[in-house]
Design a protein around this motif. Structure first.
Motif, short mmCIF file in Angstrom:
data_model
loop_
_atom_site.label_atom_id
_atom_site.label_comp_id
_atom_site.label_asym_id
_atom_site.label_seq_id
_atom_site.Cartn_x
_atom_site.Cartn_y
_atom_site.Cartn_z
N PRO A 152 -19.69 0.90 20.38
CA PRO A 152 -20.18 2.15 20.98
C PRO A 152 -20.54 2.03 22.46
O PRO A 152 -20.25 2.92 23.25
N GLU A 153 -21.14 0.90 22.86
CA GLU A 153 -21.57 0.78 24.25
C GLU A 153 -20.39 0.62 25.22
O GLU A 153 -20.57 0.78 26.43
N ARG A 155 -17.34 2.34 24.77
CA ARG A 155 -16.35 3.40 24.59
C ARG A 155 -16.21 4.30 25.81
O ARG A 155 -15.12 4.78 26.11
N SER A 349 -17.48 9.40 24.12
CA SER A 349 -18.22 8.24 23.64
C SER A 349 -19.43 8.65 22.81
O SER A 349 -19.70 8.10 21.74
N THR A 352 -18.34 9.93 19.31
CA THR A 352 -17.85 8.93 18.35
C THR A 352 -19.00 8.17 17.69
O THR A 352 -18.82 7.61 16.60
N ARG A 353 -20.17 8.16 18.31
CA ARG A 353 -21.31 7.45 17.73
C ARG A 353 -21.94 8.20 16.57
O ARG A 353 -22.76 7.63 15.84
N GLN A 360 -13.25 8.89 12.44
CA GLN A 360 -12.92 8.95 13.85
C GLN A 360 -11.67 9.81 14.10
O GLN A 360 -11.61 10.59 15.05
#
Length: 438
Positions: A152-153, A155, A349, A352-353, A360
């Motif tokens: 996640p960080e 994306r 981003s 998507t989290r 997804q």
């Protein structure tokens, strides 16, 4: 630029790479290279036909005015096909994996351009545009693929680089299409078919699957139809707010496809050469912002703050375009407008989290459906506004009104994004789940 950056780019910390996904080492580098090459080729093939599709339509209709109307219908057909098929393509990638969907899309795109190169009449050309809308729905799977292999960080940076690759294709496509169009109106279609075929063969050799079987989701028409896919966006308050921002962003963006060429010619006397230079400038600035600024900005300020700043920066730039007294000021407004490029990758981003790994593809399909709704409604709206300013009528006397409305739309998106971000930050500070499902 984007491809060179992609070769050196590795969004996963090495200590976590094997834990996140089985794609590691050289296989991972090959997969990343393919995704970026595919992004460039997809947009390049679309851009190649921009200079020659309207003349080809005019060749069939025998009328310039008729060609303009038919071209608008073709744009709507392409967007409508994306609206219907993007959730289906995304859900299929959640069920069967990303690799087969991406490869089938590349092969379908190649066949579609062959169809348009050989089209004997408007009906065949219209069919080609519909098929193009279906095959270009693979964008959803490209973004889902990156979500699979990126934590996640990382994306926002990954999506920024994909955006830079798109921009690179947008810069090169129309220029190459114009050059090939001088040879034959159908030559760009054959060249685009060849590029899509190369992408298919390249992917067949190097692209690994990113979604393991145990993380896949059963296919369901309830989720795969566009209205069912949109239900996912209502599953979480923050997700719904971000989806609304996504709609406003795409709605404002279509002011360029709807009226830019006509407006620039009518107000500033720009011809194809000047318009081409400005479009190249737009693409180059967007490549710089998404390829170089997104990563450091997110690292320093976080996804939410960068997204909001990008929306407000874009609103300022578009407003300056609407108020520009001459072409030089209009071109200069492209600089603040380029900050708009910060918003899309960070928005993606954040979204998507908020869904599981198996959702997804469905999320990206729903996002593409939202963008397609904007793609149908926005050109019609801004086209009507522009027509009213050209005449002009009492309620629309200012020639740059369409750009000012687009700027206000982006500003509204920035306000909404700020409100959503603030609520999410407050929930996280209380160590509570941000926005539980309604």
């Amino acid at each position: 630029m984007a491809l060179a950056m992609a070769a050196a780019y590795n969004p996963l910390p090495k200590c976590r790479e094997a834990d996140m996904n089985p794609i590691t080492g050289s296989r991972r580098k090959a997969a990343l290279a393919f995704i970026f090459v595919t992004a460039v080729l997809d947009i390049l093939t679309m851009g190649i036909i921009i200079p020659v599709l309207p003349p080809l339509i005019e060749e069939f209709t025998g009328s310039n005015a008729g060609a303009g109307w038919i071209n608008g219908v073709f744009v709507a057909l392409w967007a409508a096909a994306q609206f219907v098929c993007s959730p289906i393509v995304g859900s299929m990638s959640d069920r069967y994996g990303r690799r087969p969907v991406i490869l089938l899309s590349c092969a379908g795109l190649a066949a579609d351009y062959v169809l348009m190169a050989l089209a004997p009449n408007l009906w065949w050309l219209a069919l080609g545009r519909i098929v193009a809308g279906v095959t270009s729905s693979s964008f959803t799977t490209v973004f889902a693929y990156m979500a699979d292999i990126t934590p996640p960080e990382g994306r926002a940076r990954a999506y920024g680089l994909i955006g830079a690759a798109f921009s690179g294709g947008f810069v090169l496509g129309p220029v190459l299409g114009g050059f090939l169009g001088e040879i034959s109106p159908r030559a760009p279609f054959w060249f685009a078919a060849g590029l899509a075929g190369v992408a298919f063969l390249y992917g067949l050799l190097v692209l690994p699957e990113s979604l393991p079987p145990e993380k896949r989701m059963a296919f369901s028409w309830k989720r795969a139809n566009p209205f069912g896919a949109l239900q996912l966006l209502r599953s979480h308050h923050e997700l719904f707010g971000l989806a609304s921002v996504n709609f406003l962003l795409h709605f404002a963006h279509h002011v360029f496809s709807a009226v830019f060429v006509l407006y620039a010619g009518q107000r500033y006397g720009w011809g194809p050469w000047e318009v081409g230079l400005v479009l190249a400038l737009v693409g180059a600035l967007d490549m710089a912002v998404q390829g170089l600024l997104v990563g450091p900005a997110v690292k320093g300020f976080g996804d939410r703050a960068v997204m909001v700043f990008g929306l407000f920066g874009g609103a300022l730039g578009v407003a300056c375009m609407g108020l520009a007294p001459n072409g030089w000021w209009f071109a200069a407004a492209m600089v603040p407008n380029a900050l708009w490029g910060l918003s899309m990758p960070t928005l993606q981003s954040l979204m998507t989290r908020l869904v599981s790994e198996s959702e997804q593809g469905q999320l990206q399909g729903a996002n593409m459906s939202v963008a397609s709704i904007a793609g149908v409604a926005s050109p019609l709206f801004f086209g009507a506004v522009y027509a009213a300013t050209v005449q002009p009528v009492d309620f629309a006397p200012f020639p740059g009104l369409a750009f000012l409305i687009a700027a206000a739309t982006l500003f509204l998106g920035g306000l909404l994004g700020w409100m959503v971000a603030r609520r999410a930050a407050e929930a996280e500070a209380r160590a509570e789940p941000a926005f539980p499902p309604p």
